[in-house]
Design a protein around this motif. Structure first.
Motif, PDB file in Angstrom:
ATOM      1  N   THR A  32       0.796  -1.226   0.000  1.00 12.70           N
ATOM      2  CA  THR A  32       0.000   0.000   0.000  1.00 12.70           C
ATOM      3  C   THR A  32       0.831   1.280   0.000  1.00 12.70           C
ATOM      4  O   THR A  32       0.573   2.183  -0.798  1.00 12.70           O
ATOM      5  CB  THR A  32      -0.982   0.001   1.191  1.00 12.70           C
ATOM      6  N   GLY A  33       1.826   1.376   0.856  1.00 15.40           N
ATOM      7  CA  GLY A  33       2.621   2.602   0.932  1.00 15.40           C
ATOM      8  C   GLY A  33       3.370   2.882  -0.355  1.00 15.40           C
ATOM      9  O   GLY A  33       3.360   4.005  -0.880  1.00 15.40           O
ATOM     10  N   LEU A  34       4.034   1.863  -0.890  1.00 14.45           N
ATOM     11  CA  LEU A  34       4.784   2.020  -2.129  1.00 14.45           C
ATOM     12  C   LEU A  34       3.834   2.273  -3.297  1.00 14.45           C
ATOM     13  O   LEU A  34       4.106   3.113  -4.166  1.00 14.45           O
ATOM     14  CB  LEU A  34       5.646   0.778  -2.378  1.00 14.45           C
ATOM     15  N   LEU A  35       2.724   1.568  -3.321  1.00 12.30           N
ATOM     16  CA  LEU A  35       1.729   1.753  -4.384  1.00 12.30           C
ATOM     17  C   LEU A  35       1.221   3.190  -4.389  1.00 12.30           C
ATOM     18  O   LEU A  35       1.105   3.814  -5.446  1.00 12.30           O
ATOM     19  CB  LEU A  35       0.580   0.764  -4.194  1.00 12.30           C
ATOM     20  N   HIS A  36       0.946   3.740  -3.213  1.00 10.33           N
ATOM     21  CA  HIS A  36       0.463   5.119  -3.114  1.00 10.33           C
ATOM     22  C   HIS A  36       1.495   6.103  -3.656  1.00 10.33           C
ATOM     23  O   HIS A  36       1.173   7.003  -4.435  1.00 10.33           O
ATOM     24  CB  HIS A  36       0.119   5.442  -1.664  1.00 10.33           C
ATOM     25  N   ARG A  37       2.749   5.937  -3.268  1.00  8.94           N
ATOM     26  CA  ARG A  37       3.806   6.829  -3.751  1.00  8.94           C
ATOM     27  C   ARG A  37       3.980   6.717  -5.263  1.00  8.94           C
ATOM     28  O   ARG A  37       4.162   7.722  -5.959  1.00  8.94           O
ATOM     29  CB  ARG A  37       5.117   6.558  -3.031  1.00  8.94           C
ATOM     30  N   LEU A  38       3.908   5.505  -5.789  1.00  7.28           N
ATOM     31  CA  LEU A  38       4.012   5.290  -7.229  1.00  7.28           C
ATOM     32  C   LEU A  38       2.807   5.895  -7.949  1.00  7.28           C
ATOM     33  O   LEU A  38       2.945   6.578  -8.971  1.00  7.28           O
ATOM     34  CB  LEU A  38       4.111   3.782  -7.494  1.00  7.28           C
ATOM     35  N   PHE A  39       1.624   5.680  -7.393  1.00  8.76           N
ATOM     36  CA  PHE A  39       0.385   6.226  -7.959  1.00  8.76           C
ATOM     37  C   PHE A  39       0.475   7.744  -8.081  1.00  8.76           C
ATOM     38  O   PHE A  39       0.041   8.320  -9.083  1.00  8.76           O
ATOM     39  CB  PHE A  39      -0.793   5.818  -7.063  1.00  8.76           C
ATOM     40  N   ASP A  40       1.058   8.403  -7.102  1.00  9.92           N
ATOM     41  CA  ASP A  40       1.172   9.862  -7.118  1.00  9.92           C
ATOM     42  C   ASP A  40       2.084  10.371  -8.234  1.00  9.92           C
ATOM     43  O   ASP A  40       2.064  11.566  -8.552  1.00  9.92           O
ATOM     44  CB  ASP A  40       1.683  10.376  -5.771  1.00  9.92           C
ATOM     45  N   LEU A  41       2.876   9.497  -8.847  1.00 10.14           N
ATOM     46  CA  LEU A  41       3.781   9.890  -9.932  1.00 10.14           C
ATOM     47  C   LEU A  41       3.177   9.668 -11.312  1.00 10.14           C
ATOM     48  O   LEU A  41       3.845   9.879 -12.316  1.00 10.14           O
ATOM     49  CB  LEU A  41       5.101   9.116  -9.806  1.00 10.14           C
ATOM     50  N   THR A  42       1.918   9.229 -11.362  1.00  7.49           N
ATOM     51  CA  THR A  42       1.270   8.930 -12.645  1.00  7.49           C
ATOM     52  C   THR A  42       0.271  10.010 -13.033  1.00  7.49           C
ATOM     53  O   THR A  42      -0.215  10.764 -12.198  1.00  7.49           O
ATOM     54  CB  THR A  42       0.529   7.581 -12.593  1.00  7.49           C
ATOM     55  N   ARG A  43      -0.038  10.058 -14.333  1.00  3.19           N
ATOM     56  CA  ARG A  43      -1.090  10.929 -14.859  1.00  3.19           C
ATOM     57  C   ARG A  43      -2.040  10.057 -15.675  1.00  3.19           C
ATOM     58  O   ARG A  43      -1.623   9.105 -16.309  1.00  3.19           O
ATOM     59  CB  ARG A  43      -0.483  12.041 -15.714  1.00  3.19           C
ATOM     60  N   TRP A  44      -3.319  10.422 -15.674  1.00  2.00           N
ATOM     61  CA  TRP A  44      -4.359   9.552 -16.221  1.00  2.00           C
ATOM     62  C   TRP A  44      -5.236  10.248 -17.243  1.00  2.00           C
ATOM     63  O   TRP A  44      -5.699  11.355 -16.999  1.00  2.00           O
ATOM     64  CB  TRP A  44      -5.263   9.076 -15.091  1.00  2.00           C
TER      65      TRP A  44
END
Length: 185
Positions: free
Chosen positions: A48-60
């Motif tokens: 969850t923590g890593l996924l959240h940080r990675l998610f914040d680096l994406t654009r959709w």
């Protein structure tokens, strides 16, 4: 199954089981690749923590942002698969990645999962976050149980291919008619 595959940008909170993710990676493993070099590698992020940080680096979905930009804690994917390649130039790596990702997307559709192939993200930050030393992320694939059902429709006007949200907030995805795409000789 191929016609049913659409990019999903809204996901339910239900986590994808590891066995399901392994099946997607198995599909990627059997994709064709140039000279059978098999240079692609995958990093699956579900923590969850890593996924959240990675998610914040994406654009959709630029054409329907922000209404189809998932929000963390609400409708974000429960996994991201990073498709990586060596830092050295590898011939045909884009084609290899495309074949592997398409296999992932089709296997996901077959399993009742939703996916979105992502190319819009901060590559340097993602590489650093995943601690990739000699590899770089080419693409990300968001995976989760879908909370939307995008619909395709055939169009005959090559100028009207941008996806859009209809009056019912359903994502519509125009696909060019076969007679526009194919020339027979």
């Amino acid at each position: 199954m191929i016609a049913a595959r659409r990019s999903v940008r809204r996901f339910s909170a239900r986590p994808v089981e590891r066995t399901q993710l392994q099946k997607l990676l198995e599909a990627a493993r059997f994709a064709p690749c140039a000279m059978n070099r098999q240079t692609l590698r995958y990093v699956v992020v579900t923590e969850t923590g890593l996924l959240h940080r990675l998610f914040d680096l994406t654009r959709w979905g630029g054409a329907v942002a922000p209404r189809r930009s998932p929000q963390w804690g609400k409708d974000a994917p429960s996994a991201l698969i990073a498709v990586t390649a060596p830092d050295v130039e590898a011939p045909h790596i884009g084609a290899d990645a495309g074949a592997a990702i398409e296999n992932i997307l089709l296997a996901a559709t077959d399993a009742g999962l939703g996916c979105c192939w992502l190319g819009a993200f901060d590559r340097a930050a993602v590489d650093a976050l995943l601690d990739l030393k000699t590899r770089s992320v080419l693409y990300l694939v968001a995976v989760g149980y879908p909370a939307e059902s995008p619909r395709a429709r055939t169009v005959s006007d090559t100028g009207k291919t941008a996806y859009f949200l209809d009056e019912n907030d359903v994502l519509r995805v125009p696909k060019l008619a076969p007679e526009i795409l194919v020339e027979w000789k």
